[in-house]
Design a protein around this motif. Structure first.
Motif, PDB file in Angstrom:
ATOM      1  N   MET A   1     -14.215  20.860   7.029  1.00 64.36           N
ATOM      2  CA  MET A   1     -14.117  22.252   7.458  1.00 64.36           C
ATOM      3  C   MET A   1     -12.660  22.636   7.736  1.00 64.36           C
ATOM      4  SD  MET A   1     -15.972  24.997   8.229  1.00 64.36           S
ATOM      5  CE  MET A   1     -17.615  24.476   8.648  1.00 64.36           C
ATOM      6  N   VAL A   2     -11.945  21.818   8.483  1.00 63.61           N
ATOM      7  CA  VAL A   2     -10.555  22.130   8.831  1.00 63.61           C
ATOM      8  C   VAL A   2      -9.664  22.132   7.597  1.00 63.61           C
ATOM      9  CG1 VAL A   2      -8.538  21.274  10.086  1.00 63.61           C
ATOM     10  CG2 VAL A   2     -10.749  21.365  11.214  1.00 63.61           C
ATOM     11  N   GLU A   3      -9.845  21.165   6.706  1.00 67.32           N
ATOM     12  CA  GLU A   3      -9.033  21.133   5.489  1.00 67.32           C
ATOM     13  C   GLU A   3      -9.250  22.373   4.642  1.00 67.32           C
ATOM     14  OE1 GLU A   3      -9.904  17.512   3.440  1.00 67.32           O
ATOM     15  OE2 GLU A   3      -8.412  16.375   4.581  1.00 67.32           O
TER      16      GLU A   3
ATOM     17  N   SER B   1     -13.651  31.136   4.840  1.00 64.38           N
ATOM     18  CA  SER B   1     -13.547  29.773   4.325  1.00 64.38           C
ATOM     19  C   SER B   1     -14.533  28.831   5.005  1.00 64.38           C
ATOM     20  CB  SER B   1     -12.121  29.247   4.453  1.00 64.38           C
ATOM     21  OG  SER B   1     -11.715  29.247   5.798  1.00 64.38           O
ATOM     22  N   ALA B   2     -14.871  29.080   6.268  1.00 69.49           N
ATOM     23  CA  ALA B   2     -15.877  28.252   6.951  1.00 69.49           C
ATOM     24  C   ALA B   2     -17.260  28.497   6.368  1.00 69.49           C
ATOM     25  CB  ALA B   2     -15.864  28.551   8.444  1.00 69.49           C
ATOM     26  N   LYS B   3     -17.587  29.740   6.068  1.00 73.61           N
ATOM     27  CA  LYS B   3     -18.875  30.062   5.455  1.00 73.61           C
ATOM     28  C   LYS B   3     -19.003  29.441   4.070  1.00 73.61           C
ATOM     29  CE  LYS B   3     -19.709  34.415   7.855  1.00 73.61           C
ATOM     30  NZ  LYS B   3     -19.811  35.869   7.720  1.00 73.61           N
TER      31      LYS B   3
ATOM     32  N   ALA C   1     -20.053  25.764   4.666  1.00 73.70           N
ATOM     33  CA  ALA C   1     -21.113  25.509   5.647  1.00 73.70           C
ATOM     34  C   ALA C   1     -22.399  25.028   4.981  1.00 73.70           C
ATOM     35  CB  ALA C   1     -21.375  26.760   6.474  1.00 73.70           C
ATOM     36  N   ASN C   2     -22.850  25.681   3.924  1.00 75.48           N
ATOM     37  CA  ASN C   2     -24.090  25.273   3.259  1.00 75.48           C
ATOM     38  C   ASN C   2     -24.005  23.883   2.643  1.00 75.48           C
ATOM     39  OD1 ASN C   2     -25.786  27.339   3.911  1.00 75.48           O
ATOM     40  ND2 ASN C   2     -25.417  28.514   2.049  1.00 75.48           N
TER      41      ASN C   2
ATOM     42  N   GLY D   1     -25.576  18.148   3.046  1.00 78.21           N
ATOM     43  CA  GLY D   1     -25.100  16.767   3.059  1.00 78.21           C
ATOM     44  C   GLY D   1     -25.539  16.037   4.311  1.00 78.21           C
ATOM     45  N   VAL D   2     -25.414  16.693   5.460  1.00 75.65           N
ATOM     46  CA  VAL D   2     -25.857  16.100   6.726  1.00 75.65           C
ATOM     47  C   VAL D   2     -27.372  15.934   6.727  1.00 75.65           C
ATOM     48  CG1 VAL D   2     -26.054  16.531   9.209  1.00 75.65           C
ATOM     49  CG2 VAL D   2     -23.892  16.936   8.036  1.00 75.65           C
TER      50      VAL D   2
END
Length: 90
Positions: free
Chosen positions: A18-20, A49-51, A54-55, A60-61
Motif C-alpha cells: 500500500m505505501v509503495e 492509489s489506495a483504492k 485495496a481489492n 490475497g489476504v
C-alpha cells in the motif's frame, strides 16, 4: 516458522504494498505537474492509489486465510503443535 510470524508478515506485506503504491503515484503526479502537490491534491492521490490496490490485497489476504483454515482445524497433538494460541512444545 510459526503461524504468528506468518500472519505478522502478511500484515506487514500488505502495508508495504500500500505505501509503495501511494509513494509511486504521488511521485508520478508531482513529476507530471512539475511542482509540489497541495494538501488536497495529495489527499486525493493517496485515496485514489489506495483504492487501486485495496481489492487485490483483500483477495490475497482472503486466499491465504482460507489456506490456514485446515491447519487451525487440526486436533490432538497436531493441533497443539500448530496452534497459534498455545506455546506448547511437541
Amino acid at each position: 516458522m510459526s503461524l504468528g510470524a506468518i500472519d505478522f508478515g502478511l500484515i506487514i506485506d500488505g502495508a508495504v504494498v500500500m505505501v509503495e503504491n501511494i509513494v509511486h503515484h504521488l511521485g508520478e503526479r508531482q513529476h507530471a505537474l512539475g511542482r509540489r502537490l497541495t494538501v488536497s491534491e495529495r489527499t486525493e492521490e493517496v485515496l485514489k492509489s489506495a483504492k487501486k490496490v485495496a481489492n487485490p490485497m483483500f483477495f490475497g489476504v482472503l486466499i491465504i486465510t482460507i489456506v490456514y483454515v485446515p491447519i487451525l482445524a487440526l486436533q490432538g497433538i497436531e493441533g497443539k503443535c500448530s496452534s497459534p494460541w498455545r506455546s506448547l512444545s511437541c
